[in-house]
Every structure is written in structure tokens, then in C-alpha cells.
Design an enzyme around this catalytic site. Structure first.
Site, PDB file in Angstrom:
ATOM      1  N   GLY A 151       3.468  63.407  16.630  1.00 47.69           N
ATOM      2  CA  GLY A 151       2.040  63.260  16.897  1.00 47.69           C
ATOM      3  C   GLY A 151       1.411  61.975  16.408  1.00 47.69           C
ATOM      4  O   GLY A 151       0.229  61.719  16.681  1.00 47.69           O
ATOM      5  N   GLU A 159       9.476  64.520  13.639  1.00 47.32           N
ATOM      6  CA  GLU A 159       9.878  64.515  15.059  1.00 47.32           C
ATOM      7  C   GLU A 159       9.081  63.455  15.801  1.00 47.32           C
ATOM      8  O   GLU A 159       8.343  63.761  16.736  1.00 47.32           O
ATOM      9  CB  GLU A 159       9.594  65.876  15.696  1.00 47.32           C
ATOM     10  N   CYS A 163      -2.259  57.502  48.548  1.00 49.12           N
ATOM     11  CA  CYS A 163      -3.535  57.987  49.066  1.00 49.12           C
ATOM     12  C   CYS A 163      -4.026  59.182  48.235  1.00 49.12           C
ATOM     13  O   CYS A 163      -4.014  60.319  48.678  1.00 49.12           O
ATOM     14  CB  CYS A 163      -3.338  58.376  50.525  1.00 49.12           C
ATOM     15  N   GLU A 164      -4.410  58.893  46.990  1.00 47.75           N
ATOM     16  CA  GLU A 164      -4.929  59.921  46.071  1.00 47.75           C
ATOM     17  C   GLU A 164      -6.041  59.256  45.270  1.00 47.75           C
ATOM     18  O   GLU A 164      -5.876  58.119  44.806  1.00 47.75           O
ATOM     19  CB  GLU A 164      -3.844  60.352  45.056  1.00 47.75           C
ATOM     20  N   ARG A 201       0.100  58.944  33.177  1.00 49.36           N
ATOM     21  CA  ARG A 201      -0.876  59.202  32.106  1.00 49.36           C
ATOM     22  C   ARG A 201      -2.340  58.969  32.533  1.00 49.36           C
ATOM     23  O   ARG A 201      -3.192  59.799  32.229  1.00 49.36           O
ATOM     24  CB  ARG A 201      -0.540  58.386  30.848  1.00 49.36           C
ATOM     25  N   TYR A 213      -4.462  62.495  32.382  1.00 52.76           N
ATOM     26  CA  TYR A 213      -5.489  62.770  31.369  1.00 52.76           C
ATOM     27  C   TYR A 213      -6.360  61.551  31.020  1.00 52.76           C
ATOM     28  O   TYR A 213      -6.819  61.416  29.882  1.00 52.76           O
ATOM     29  CB  TYR A 213      -4.900  63.421  30.105  1.00 52.76           C
TER      30      TYR A 213
HETATM   31  C1  LIG Z   1       7.351  70.010  18.931  1.00 54.51           C
HETATM   32  C2  LIG Z   1       7.107  68.565  19.233  1.00 54.51           C
HETATM   33  N1  LIG Z   1       7.575  67.624  18.384  1.00 54.51           N
HETATM   34  C3  LIG Z   1       7.376  66.302  18.619  1.00 54.51           C
HETATM   35  C4  LIG Z   1       6.696  65.874  19.736  1.00 54.51           C
HETATM   36  C5  LIG Z   1       6.499  64.390  19.922  1.00 54.51           C
HETATM   37  O1  LIG Z   1       5.140  64.078  19.873  1.00 54.51           O
HETATM   38  P1  LIG Z   1       4.627  62.563  19.810  1.00 54.51           P
HETATM   39  O2  LIG Z   1       5.236  61.829  20.941  1.00 54.51           O
HETATM   40  O3  LIG Z   1       3.137  62.719  19.945  1.00 54.51           O
HETATM   41  O4  LIG Z   1       5.039  62.008  18.470  1.00 54.51           O
HETATM   42  C6  LIG Z   1       6.183  66.811  20.644  1.00 54.51           C
HETATM   43  C7  LIG Z   1       5.430  66.382  21.842  1.00 54.51           C
HETATM   44  O5  LIG Z   1       4.804  67.114  22.524  1.00 54.51           O
HETATM   45  C8  LIG Z   1       6.385  68.201  20.381  1.00 54.51           C
HETATM   46  O6  LIG Z   1       5.911  69.132  21.209  1.00 54.51           O
END
Ligand SMILES: Cc1ncc(COP(=O)(O)O)c(C=O)c1O
Length: 223
Positions: A52, A87, A157-158, A126, A130
Site C-alpha cells: 500500500g 508485501e 470509441c469510448e 488506471r 478510477y
Molecule cells: C494483500 C495485498 N498485498 C499487497 C498488495 C500490493 O499493494 P500496493 O501495490 O499498493 O503496494 C495488494 C494490492 O492490492 C494486496 O491486495
């Protein structure tokens, strides 16, 4: 099954969202995890803090303050004997990707000129999905600034097949190349063959070395 059960019991995982640019939600997350550990009195071998971590898509927006996030994690680790897992997705590769596109036509729309690119919403979803805004740069710079407003759009054509509207961009003409920045995350992975559009070639560039890592698709590859 038994192994999976053991692993999952050793790890507490959280992931609070994506494109987070403020360290405060992470501080709150660590407080919540801390109170879960204290209440359950369970010793987790690993705490998975998810990803995130946001990146700056514009010169006006600051990156996440990693020092503050780091200090919140250090405080957490003073209270809990555990190992931290991350992650990260976007924060590692977001700014490593650039979508190079050629201008196929410039359509006069009065005060606005529509710069029609050979890249479209299927290549970079993207903005349509959103409302994300990506920086666009000219590949060959000139000091000639246009008086027109440029709306950079794709050829599909969107109504959502557009990237961004910019003022005071350098004068552009057909066949010029532009670079759409920071497409390394949620770029190619979200792309599709919508409108039977073959995907572009993907190059990996390291210093002066250029490697094709994915060939340009042909229509016969997708039919
Ligand atoms: C469980 C989980 N971990 C990691 C990520 C990676 O997120 P980001 O690219 O925002 O670091 C995501 C993305 O949706 C996720 O769902």
C-alpha cells in the site's frame, strides 16, 4: 493442510489499502495490531504489514514519509518479539515503467486540441478505471509552448478513453512521441485486448542494455 494451518497460525497479516501517502494510517494499523497481540497474548512469529505504500504521480505530491513509518515499526518491535514481512507492490516498481506512445492525429476541437495517441485505455486502464492522472512528457523536448489546451486521448470509441488534459504543453505534431510516466504498477498487469487491440512490446532497459521481455502482440495471437 496441517502445514498450511501451522504457517497461518504463525503469521498475522494485514493490508490496509493502496496508494497511501500519509504515514498516519500505518501508525493506526500498528496500534491495532499491537492491541490484537496484547489481547490474544498469542506469539506470532511473523507480522505481515501488507503493502500500500504510495508513490508520487505528480511533482506537487510528496512521497510517503518512510522515516516516520520506519520509526512506528521500530516502536512496535520494541514491544513485540516478531519478524516483519512486507508485501510492497507499487512502491517498488511504480516509477520504473514508462508507456511510450506516438501521436496518430491531432483533432481540432476549438479551444481544445485532441491529441490522439496510439496508446489507449486498454494499454493503461488506471485513468479510465478510477480517474488516475499520469504525468505526460514529450520524448523530444522543445521550448515551443502551445497556446492550446491539449487533451491526450486514445483512439478507442469510448468516452473514458482519455489520459489527461494539459495546458502550456510544448507544441506537438502528428508522429511525435510522448511518454506516459509511472506505469510500472497496475499498468501492463491491468491491460487487456479490449477492441481487439494487440498489446505493445515490453522492453527492459538497464543502462545501455535493452532487452525485449515481451514481444509486441499480433492480431493472430489474440484471435
Ligand atoms: C494483500 C495485498 N498485498 C499487497 C498488495 C500490493 O499493494 P500496493 O501495490 O499498493 O503496494 C495488494 C494490492 O492490492 C494486496 O491486495
Amino acid at each position: 493442510m496441517k502445514i498450511l494451518k501451522n504457517i497461518s497460525l504463525q503469521c498475522l497479516s494485514v493490508h490496509i489499502g493502496s496508494q497511501i501517502l500519509d504515514h498516519k494510517p500505518y501508525e493506526r494499523m500498528l496500534k491495532t495490531v499491537s492491541s490484537i497481540i496484547s489481547k490474544t497474548k498469542y506469539k506470532f512469529k511473523f507480522i505481515d504489514l501488507g503493502g500500500g505504500m504510495g508513490i508520487s504521480y505528480s511533482d506537487k505530491i510528496k512521497n510517503l514519509n518512510y522515516k516516520k513509518y520506519n520509526s512506528a515499526i521500530r516502536d512496535f518491535l520494541k514491544k513485540h518479539d516478531t519478524k516483519i514481512i512486507f508485501e510492497p507492490g507499487r512502491s517498488i516498481i511504480g516509477n520504473t515503467g514508462t508507456l511510450i506512445s506516438k501521436i496518430i492525429y491531432i483533432k481540432d476541437g476549438g479551444a481544445k486540441k485532441f491529441v490522439i495517441l496510439d496508446a489507449a485505455m486498454n494499454d493503461l486502464m488506471r485513468p479510465a478505471l478510477y480517474g488516475a492522472v499520469h504525468k505526460i512528457l514529450p520524448v523530444n523536448k522543445s521550448k515551443n509552448v502551445s497556446k492550446n489546451i491539449y487533451e491526450f486521448v486514445g483512439p478507442i470509441c469510448e468516452s473514458t478513453d482519455k489520459f489527461v488534459t494539459l495546458k502550456k504543453f510544448q507544441k506537438l505534431k502528428e508522429k511525435d512521441f510522448i511518454a506516459i510516466c509511472d506505469v510500472g504498477a497496475y499498468g501492463m498487469s491491468l491491460s487487456s485486448n479490449y477492441n481487439l487491440r494487440p498489446k505493445p512490446v515490453e522492453l527492459l532497459i538497464k543502462g545501455r542494455t535493452i532487452k525485449i521481455i515481451k514481444n509486441r502482440q499480433k492480431h493472430k495471437d489474440i484471435i
